[in-house]
Design a protein around this motif. Structure first.
Motif, PDB file in Angstrom:
ATOM      1  N   ALA A 164      39.377  36.537  48.042  1.00 17.98           N
ATOM      2  CA  ALA A 164      38.861  37.159  49.264  1.00 17.98           C
ATOM      3  C   ALA A 164      38.456  38.602  48.960  1.00 17.98           C
ATOM      4  CB  ALA A 164      39.939  37.141  50.345  1.00 17.98           C
ATOM      5  N   GLY A 165      37.471  39.091  49.691  1.00 19.07           N
ATOM      6  CA  GLY A 165      37.135  40.507  49.637  1.00 19.07           C
ATOM      7  C   GLY A 165      36.227  40.916  48.502  1.00 19.07           C
ATOM      8  N   ASP A 166      36.330  42.219  48.167  1.00 17.00           N
ATOM      9  CA  ASP A 166      35.448  42.828  47.175  1.00 17.00           C
ATOM     10  C   ASP A 166      35.877  42.511  45.753  1.00 17.00           C
ATOM     11  OD1 ASP A 166      33.917  44.071  49.153  1.00 17.00           O
ATOM     12  OD2 ASP A 166      35.265  45.802  49.227  1.00 17.00           O
ATOM     13  N   GLY A 167      34.915  42.649  44.850  1.00 19.42           N
ATOM     14  CA  GLY A 167      35.164  42.451  43.438  1.00 19.42           C
ATOM     15  C   GLY A 167      33.869  42.620  42.673  1.00 19.42           C
ATOM     16  N   ALA A 168      33.898  42.270  41.397  1.00 23.33           N
ATOM     17  CA  ALA A 168      32.747  42.506  40.526  1.00 23.33           C
ATOM     18  C   ALA A 168      31.886  41.267  40.299  1.00 23.33           C
ATOM     19  CB  ALA A 168      33.231  43.045  39.186  1.00 23.33           C
ATOM     20  N   THR A 169      32.408  40.083  40.628  1.00 22.59           N
ATOM     21  CA  THR A 169      31.670  38.848  40.337  1.00 22.59           C
ATOM     22  C   THR A 169      31.607  37.959  41.578  1.00 22.59           C
ATOM     23  OG1 THR A 169      33.600  37.526  39.716  1.00 22.59           O
ATOM     24  CG2 THR A 169      32.614  38.906  37.975  1.00 22.59           C
ATOM     25  N   ALA A 170      30.811  36.900  41.476  1.00 23.68           N
ATOM     26  CA  ALA A 170      30.682  35.958  42.597  1.00 23.68           C
ATOM     27  C   ALA A 170      31.948  35.147  42.827  1.00 23.68           C
ATOM     28  CB  ALA A 170      29.488  35.035  42.367  1.00 23.68           C
ATOM     29  N   ALA A 171      32.960  35.307  41.984  1.00 25.07           N
ATOM     30  CA  ALA A 171      34.260  34.695  42.263  1.00 25.07           C
ATOM     31  C   ALA A 171      34.917  35.398  43.454  1.00 25.07           C
ATOM     32  CB  ALA A 171      35.172  34.782  41.036  1.00 25.07           C
ATOM     33  N   HIS A 172      34.459  36.606  43.766  1.00 27.48           N
ATOM     34  CA  HIS A 172      34.969  37.386  44.894  1.00 27.48           C
ATOM     35  C   HIS A 172      34.071  37.177  46.105  1.00 27.48           C
ATOM     36  CE1 HIS A 172      36.721  39.319  41.363  1.00 27.48           C
ATOM     37  NE2 HIS A 172      37.725  39.623  42.169  1.00 27.48           N
ATOM     38  N   GLY A 173      34.682  37.070  47.258  1.00 24.03           N
ATOM     39  CA  GLY A 173      33.980  36.723  48.474  1.00 24.03           C
ATOM     40  C   GLY A 173      32.775  37.582  48.803  1.00 24.03           C
ATOM     41  N   ALA A 174      32.926  38.906  48.736  1.00 20.11           N
ATOM     42  CA  ALA A 174      31.822  39.787  49.115  1.00 20.11           C
ATOM     43  C   ALA A 174      30.608  39.573  48.220  1.00 20.11           C
ATOM     44  CB  ALA A 174      32.270  41.248  49.087  1.00 20.11           C
ATOM     45  N   VAL A 175      30.833  39.436  46.923  1.00 16.93           N
ATOM     46  CA  VAL A 175      29.722  39.219  45.982  1.00 16.93           C
ATOM     47  C   VAL A 175      29.130  37.827  46.174  1.00 16.93           C
ATOM     48  CG1 VAL A 175      29.055  39.136  43.543  1.00 16.93           C
ATOM     49  CG2 VAL A 175      30.695  40.859  44.324  1.00 16.93           C
ATOM     50  N   ALA A 176      29.974  36.840  46.435  1.00 21.34           N
ATOM     51  CA  ALA A 176      29.472  35.480  46.683  1.00 21.34           C
ATOM     52  C   ALA A 176      28.545  35.470  47.896  1.00 21.34           C
ATOM     53  CB  ALA A 176      30.634  34.505  46.882  1.00 21.34           C
TER      54      ALA A 176
END
Length: 146
Positions: A47-59
Motif C-alpha cells: 500500500a502507499g508510496d514507493g519506487a516501483t509498481a509493486a507499490h500502490g501509488a506507482v501502480a
C-alpha cells in the motif's frame, strides 16, 4: 493473448485479451471503461508510496498513463478489486495483517478518486485466482484455501 501478472506487474489490455494472476496478501485492481473495451490491471504488493509498481501509488500512476496512452481517462473508469488475504492467520489475527492494510489503502485510493468499485472480494484467508477476458462479464475469482 493471455497476460500472466506477477507481483508488481501492470498491464493495459484490450477487449478479448485475458489477464490472470494469483493473489495472497497482494491486491489486483482492474480499471476499465464502462463499455469494457480496455482495462489496466495491476498486482500491487505494498500500500502507499514507493519506487516501483509493486507499490500502490506507482501502480495507479502507471495504470493512468497506460490508459491515457490508449485515449482513455482513468477518471471515467470503473474498478474491480481483489485479494488482500491474511496469509499467516496464526501470526496476525483480526485486522492487523498486511493484506487488509493493502485492501483498505486501495479502496480508499479509489474512493478518493471517485472511482466506482463494481465488485470486490478482499480479506479472509488463503489465495485467490483471478482470470478475466476483457469484455462484458465480470472477472472470475476463485478462492483457494491454503
Amino acid at each position: 493473448m493471455t497476460h500472466v501478472l506477477h507481483p508488481g506487474d501492470v498491464v493495459c489490455v484490450a477487449r478479448g485479451e485475458r489477464v490472470e494472476t494469483l493473489l495472497g496478501s497482494c491486491i489486483a485492481v482492474v480499471l476499465t471503461d464502462a463499455r469494457r473495451s480496455v482495462a489496466a490491471v495491476c498486482h500491487l504488493v505494498h500500500a502507499g508510496d514507493g519506487a516501483t509498481a509493486a507499490h500502490g501509488a506507482v501502480a495507479f500512476e502507471t495504470m493512468d498513463a497506460l490508459l491515457s496512452a490508449r485515449g482513455f481517462d482513468s477518471r471515467f473508469c470503473e474498478a474491480f478489486v481483489y485479494g488482500g488475504g491474511n496469509m499467516f492467520p496464526a501470526l496476525a489475527r483480526g485486522d492487523g495483517h498486511v493484506g487488509l492494510s493493502n485492501a483498505r489503502w486501495t479502496l480508499g485510493e479509489l474512493a478518493g478518486r471517485g472511482t466506482p468499485v463494481l465488485a470486490r472480494d478482499v480479506g479472509g484467508e488463503g489465495y485467490r485466482r483471478l482470470a478475466w477476458t476483457v469484455g462484458p462479464e465480470a472477472p472470475e475469482v476463485v478462492q483457494i484455501h491454503g
